[in-house]
Write a protein that holds these residues in place. Structure first.
Motif, PDB file in Angstrom:
ATOM      1  N   VAL A  77      11.737  59.209  50.937  1.00  0.00           N
ATOM      2  CA  VAL A  77      12.034  58.244  49.772  1.00  0.00           C
ATOM      3  C   VAL A  77      13.155  58.929  48.820  1.00  0.00           C
ATOM      4  O   VAL A  77      14.400  58.499  48.598  1.00  0.00           O
ATOM      5  N   ASP A  78      12.708  60.012  48.520  1.00  0.00           N
ATOM      6  CA  ASP A  78      13.826  60.749  47.539  1.00  0.00           C
ATOM      7  C   ASP A  78      15.078  61.036  48.159  1.00  0.00           C
ATOM      8  O   ASP A  78      16.078  61.040  47.623  1.00  0.00           O
ATOM      9  N   GLN A  79      14.886  61.519  49.550  1.00  0.00           N
ATOM     10  CA  GLN A  79      16.065  61.794  50.259  1.00  0.00           C
ATOM     11  C   GLN A  79      17.084  60.471  50.430  1.00  0.00           C
ATOM     12  O   GLN A  79      18.259  60.531  50.175  1.00  0.00           O
ATOM     13  N   TYR A  80      16.649  59.432  50.772  1.00  0.00           N
ATOM     14  CA  TYR A  80      17.178  58.109  50.765  1.00  0.00           C
ATOM     15  C   TYR A  80      17.951  57.965  49.478  1.00  0.00           C
ATOM     16  O   TYR A  80      19.157  57.541  49.400  1.00  0.00           O
ATOM     17  N   LEU A  81      17.220  58.040  48.300  1.00  0.00           N
ATOM     18  CA  LEU A  81      17.873  57.604  46.861  1.00  0.00           C
ATOM     19  C   LEU A  81      18.979  58.725  46.832  1.00  0.00           C
ATOM     20  O   LEU A  81      20.244  58.362  46.194  1.00  0.00           O
TER      21      LEU A  81
END
Length: 161
Positions: A77-81
């Protein structure tokens, strides 16, 4: 600017990250110039940005499929953000500004080269965004030295032009 991180990351991973950046540093302005040359002023900045996005989509799909099938992983999720932030600020806003500047300088090769050289300042904006938005630590002495080198290079380039 990222020497602190480079000391703890394996060389193979650094190469995996640096190689695409080096390729992009050449492909991005070359793609823009080719797009300007082929369209000969028939497309405005926004249409050229859309064209570059659409033409690069097959590469991103292939990269995504490779990651899922071969590496058997998906982004967190952090990489998507982080990807969203980079895509909006660097991929869209900065590209529109960059293409607008190259449009104005298209008739003068020296000015066009000067505009293309401003890409190096994107590193500074990415660093600021990383600190402000993602809460990363401020740069250490190596980072400050890297920032100074980028600023010195841009200053010397602008004085010569």
């Amino acid at each position: 600017m990222q020497v602190r991180h480079a000391q703890i990351i394996p060389a193979e991973n650094i190469l995996k990250g640096v190689t695409p950046v080096i390729i992009a540093a050449f492909a991005y302005p070359l793609g823009n110039r080719k797009m300007m040359q082929l369209t000969n002023g028939r497309l405005n900045v926004y249409q050229r940005v859309l064209g570059m996005i659409l033409c690069s989509m097959p590469f991103w799909f292939i990269l995504n499929i490779y990651e899922i099938v071969v590496a058997r992983s998906t982004p967190s999720v952090d990489q998507y953000l982080q990807t969203l932030v980079v895509a909006v600020f660097s991929g869209v806003l900065a590209t529109i500004l960059f293409f607008s500047a190259t449009d104005k300088a298209r008739a003068d090769e020296k000015q066009l080269a000067a505009v293309e050289a401003t890409q190096s300042t994107e590193v500074l904006f990415a660093l600021i965004g990383e600190v402000v938005i993602l809460g990363s630590a401020l740069p250490d002495a190596y980072g400050v030295a890297g920032i100074a080198l980028v600023m010195l290079g841009m200053t010397l380039h602008s004085l010569k032009s």
